[in-house]
Design an enzyme around this catalytic site. Structure first.
Site, mmCIF file in Angstrom:
data_model
loop_
_atom_site.group_PDB
_atom_site.id
_atom_site.type_symbol
_atom_site.label_atom_id
_atom_site.label_comp_id
_atom_site.label_asym_id
_atom_site.label_seq_id
_atom_site.Cartn_x
_atom_site.Cartn_y
_atom_site.Cartn_z
ATOM 1 N N LYS A 108 0.833 -1.213 0.000
ATOM 2 C CA LYS A 108 0.000 0.000 0.000
ATOM 3 C C LYS A 108 0.867 1.262 0.000
ATOM 4 O O LYS A 108 0.666 2.171 -0.807
ATOM 5 C CB LYS A 108 -0.943 0.011 1.222
ATOM 6 N N ARG A 122 -9.939 1.002 8.582
ATOM 7 C CA ARG A 122 -9.504 -0.357 8.908
ATOM 8 C C ARG A 122 -10.564 -1.128 9.673
ATOM 9 O O ARG A 122 -10.345 -2.279 10.007
ATOM 10 C CB ARG A 122 -8.278 -0.244 9.804
ATOM 11 N N ARG A 156 11.736 -5.857 4.932
ATOM 12 C CA ARG A 156 11.568 -4.391 4.854
ATOM 13 C C ARG A 156 12.564 -3.677 5.773
ATOM 14 O O ARG A 156 12.769 -4.061 6.905
ATOM 15 C CB ARG A 156 10.153 -3.989 5.259
ATOM 16 N N ARG A 205 11.236 -2.196 10.949
ATOM 17 C CA ARG A 205 10.196 -1.607 11.791
ATOM 18 C C ARG A 205 9.925 -2.534 12.965
ATOM 19 O O ARG A 205 9.944 -3.752 12.793
ATOM 20 C CB ARG A 205 8.912 -1.444 10.965
ATOM 21 N N ARG A 215 -0.748 -8.974 13.397
ATOM 22 C CA ARG A 215 -1.286 -7.971 12.455
ATOM 23 C C ARG A 215 -2.108 -8.640 11.365
ATOM 24 O O ARG A 215 -3.149 -8.132 10.954
ATOM 25 C CB ARG A 215 -0.139 -7.147 11.839
#
Ligand code: AP5
Length: 224
Positions: free
Chosen positions: A16, A91, A130, A163, A174
């Site tokens: 996203k 969300r 990431r 992160r 998540r």
């Protein structure tokens, strides 16, 4: 088309944020990303940040009331009057209804909810690779988009780090929260006939091309 009011939906790691960067350049739209706003709030130790941190660290959603106030204040700043890209919001159904109510009040509506879909195995790999720079949060991926110099940002030279919520256990949480609380929005927007599914399992460029084509179609349909 007078306004391009876009929502990006999709599981963690679907791309996203990556695709939002392209959209805002291509269509000159303001970028409103709740995750980024919350991380800034945590870094600055604002009241919102202090309230949000424990939820984010655990991979849980920050309570709806805090998020809705934050977004409505952001959308009222003026730069989003002719369109926006919302990344990470809504969300929950509560958030989606709050957004609809606010837009209706202003005589506006969403143009499309772009659902970037990708399989769990793929997003888990992306999130494990990431890396973000500590200075400006430029995003890289050790598997798919590696920096030129290990652990250094190509753009500003600052250190790269994972992160905190990309820890594998937090990622599991998540993904579970996404399935339980956010995936129902797929039906919510399908029912309103604004859902556009994009296959996010392909390369970044291929996904970007598909999104551009979707928006071109929307513009064409609006024009005829
Ligand atoms: P948020 O920051 O919104 O996290 P997220 O939705 O889980 O999404 P991510 O940022 O992890 O993934 P992405 O889809 O943007 O992927 P990206 O492009 O970076 O939210 C964080 C937390 O804040 C939440 O858990 C919650 O606590 C809180 N929060 C936020 N909004 C909230 C709300 N509305 N209500 C309540 N709480 C809220 O890509 C990932 C990696 O993959 C990158 O390394 C990238 O380079 C790579 N990549 C991207 N696309 C591709 C591709 N096509 N091929 C290969 N690699 C790719």
């Amino acid at each position: 088309m007078p306004e391009l009011n876009l929502v990006l939906l999709g599981p963690p790691g679907a791309g996203k944020g990556t695709q939002a960067e392209r959209l805002i350049k291509d269509f000159k739209l303001p970028y409103v990303a709740t995750g980024k706003m919350l991380r800034d709030a945590v870094d600055s130790e604002s009241e919102l940040g202090l309230k949000a941190k424990s939820f984010m660290d655990a991979g849980d959603l920050v309570p709806d009331d805090l998020i809705v106030v934050m977004i409505l204040e952001r959308l009222a700043q003026g730069d989003a009057d002719q369109g926006f890209v919302l990344d990470g919001f809504p969300r929950t159904e509560f958030q989606a209804k709050a957004l609809d109510a606010e837009l209706t009040k202003l005589g506006r509506k969403l143009t499309a909810a772009l659902w970037i879909d990708a399989p769990e195995e793929e997003v888990v790999k992306r999130l494990s690779g990431r890396r973000e720079c500590v200075k400006n949060r430029h995003v890289f991926n050790v598997y798919f988009d590696p920096p030129k110099h290990e652990d250094r940002c190509d753009m500003d030279g600052s250190r790269l780090e994972a992160r905190e919520d990309d820890d594998p256990e937090v990622v599991k949480r998540r993904l579970a929260i996404y399935a339980q609380r956010t995936a129902p929005l797929i039906d919510y927007y399908e029912h309103r006939e604004i859902l556009k599914r994009v296959d996010g399992s392909r390369s970044t460029d291929a996904v970007g091309d598909a999104i551009r084509a979707t928006i071109a179609t929307l513009k064409f349909e609006e024009a005829v």
